[in-house]
Enzyme design. Structure first.
Site, mmCIF file in Angstrom:
data_model
loop_
_atom_site.group_PDB
_atom_site.id
_atom_site.type_symbol
_atom_site.label_atom_id
_atom_site.label_comp_id
_atom_site.label_asym_id
_atom_site.label_seq_id
_atom_site.Cartn_x
_atom_site.Cartn_y
_atom_site.Cartn_z
ATOM 1 N N HIS A 175 44.026 42.281 40.192
ATOM 2 C CA HIS A 175 43.489 41.533 41.332
ATOM 3 C C HIS A 175 44.210 42.011 42.584
ATOM 4 O O HIS A 175 45.432 42.195 42.585
ATOM 5 C CB HIS A 175 43.719 40.029 41.126
ATOM 6 C CG HIS A 175 43.438 39.224 42.360
ATOM 7 N ND1 HIS A 175 42.278 39.384 43.103
ATOM 8 C CD2 HIS A 175 44.174 38.273 43.010
ATOM 9 C CE1 HIS A 175 42.321 38.552 44.133
ATOM 10 N NE2 HIS A 175 43.450 37.876 44.104
ATOM 11 N N ASN B 241 41.847 40.777 50.226
ATOM 12 C CA ASN B 241 41.738 39.924 49.037
ATOM 13 C C ASN B 241 40.324 39.333 48.975
ATOM 14 O O ASN B 241 40.005 38.411 49.716
ATOM 15 C CB ASN B 241 42.798 38.828 49.105
ATOM 16 C CG ASN B 241 42.789 37.928 47.867
ATOM 17 O OD1 ASN B 241 41.851 37.941 47.085
ATOM 18 N ND2 ASN B 241 43.837 37.144 47.709
ATOM 19 N N CYS C 262 40.453 33.404 42.206
ATOM 20 C CA CYS C 262 40.732 34.845 42.116
ATOM 21 C C CYS C 262 40.782 35.359 40.681
ATOM 22 O O CYS C 262 40.696 36.559 40.448
ATOM 23 C CB CYS C 262 42.028 35.183 42.835
ATOM 24 S SG CYS C 262 41.976 34.795 44.584
#
Ligand code: UT7
Length: 321
Positions: A248, A278, A115
């Site tokens: 993020h 996500n 990520c």
């Protein structure tokens, strides 16, 4: 002495057509719309079809970034793709993008920091540009996380999703804008907190996501705040000088906690986790492009990127648009 800076001259993104809602997930695993929204802030996410791959999504996002920049693919000399879910173990997603878009011989490779991948890739590209080695670099975050999700694990399958975002960086001399600094970190002692239970050299398959959510959550709040502080200190800036936080997109509660630490009102935070979920390395460029296309982020504004992911890896980047 002339100094070279990397400017973000354009962005683009791609989301699969198929939207998966929390209500639909209620039919798939033992969960509720209320639990998912309260714990993560997610309402819906995009999931790739069988024909959509990390490469195909990355190509579409990059195509839009190139179009928005008004440059020719011939003028691009680098492609760096942040991804954890490549179409093939090799060659890289980056060379497939290069070929699909007729980008001439140059540098092309993938970066894998889960990520945090986009922030890592941005930093790598920035260093190539500052070193005078590259002039125009496509930096892409692209993921088909649905392919590494265990669709029977309610703790993770409600969170992850697919998509791609891209920015085009350009070298500019004697500029006071562009990427001001990047800050990258990793601590492999925490690799058991978030991983896939397989890989090419072990099981021969990619494996599925396993996450200790609560532990990752706790680390995310403190480590991302540290990365943000590092960026501000490096540039002698105060939190109130930041125009936009583009974090993020893993969990709205984590994002709100970071914004609180920065004293930044949520109106200055780009929040897309509610409709993107996500998307790992794709989440920051997807959010950035959404805010750019909406005309929210404007020239000369200060934008702060921050991320945390498996590894653990984390980092930040401060950019003057
Ligand atoms: O992008 C990379 C970085 N990743 C992150 O930043 C993710 C960080 N972690 C998180 O965002 C949160 O920890 C989650 C959203 C994953 C989970 O929220 P939480 O408040 O930490 O919940 P939890 O994991 O502590 O679980 C609470 C309860 C558990 O039940 P018990 O043990 O209290 O009875 C879980 O079994 O919720 C249960 N649970 C669910 N219930 C309904 C777990 N998943 C679900 C679900 N639906 N989908």
């Amino acid at each position: 002495m002339s100094s070279i800076r990397s400017h973000i001259i354009a962005s683009g993104s791609y989301l699969p057509e198929r939207i998966l809602t929390n209500k639909e997930l209620e039919q798939m695993v033992d969960t509720t719309d209320e639990w998912i929204y309260q714990r993560s802030g997610i309402k819906q996410r995009h999931i790739a079809s069988e024909n959509e791959t990390t490469v195909s999504m990355a190509v579409e996002a990059a195509r839009k970034a190139i179009r928005n920049a008004g440059v020719s693919p011939q003028d691009i000399d680098g492609v760096i793709v942040a991804t954890t879910t490549p179409d093939n173990t090799f060659p890289s997603v980056a060379v497939s993008v290069q070929a699909a878009l007729d980008i001439p011989v140059g540098i092309a490779f993938d970066v894998q920091a889960v990520c945090t991948g986009f922030v890592y890739a941005l930093s790598v590209a920035d260093n190539f540009i500052k070193g005078g080695q590259l002039k125009r670099v496509l930096v892409i975050g692209a993921e088909k996380m649905s392919s590494v999700v265990d669709w029977e694990d309610r703790a993770t399958c409600v969170l992850f999703a697919d998509g791609a975002g891209a920015v085009l960086l350009e070298a500019r001399e004697d500029s006071d804008g562009g990427i001001l600094s990047t800050h990258l970190y990793a601590d492999g002692r925490m690799k058991e907190l978030l991983y896939t239970n397989g890989g090419v050299s072990t099981t021969g398959q990619s494996g599925k996501i396993v996450m200790q959510g609560r532990e990752v959550f706790k680390n995310a709040v403190t480590l991302m705040a540290d990365a943000v502080t590092a960026a501000l200190e490096k540039n002698n800036m105060q939190p109130e000088q930041i125009d936009w936080l583009v974090p993020h997109q893993a969990n709205s509660r984590i994002i709100e906690a970071t914004a609180r630490k920065l004293n930044l009102p949520m109106e200055q935070v780009v929040l897309t986790v509610d409709h993107h979920g996500n998307t790992s390395a794709a989440s920051i460029p997807l959010a950035f492009d959404e805010a750019m296309q909406a005309g929210k982020i404007k020239p000369n504004q200060y934008v702060l990127f921050e991320a945390l992911g498996g590894g653990l890896t984390w980092g930040s980047a401060l950019v003057k648009i």
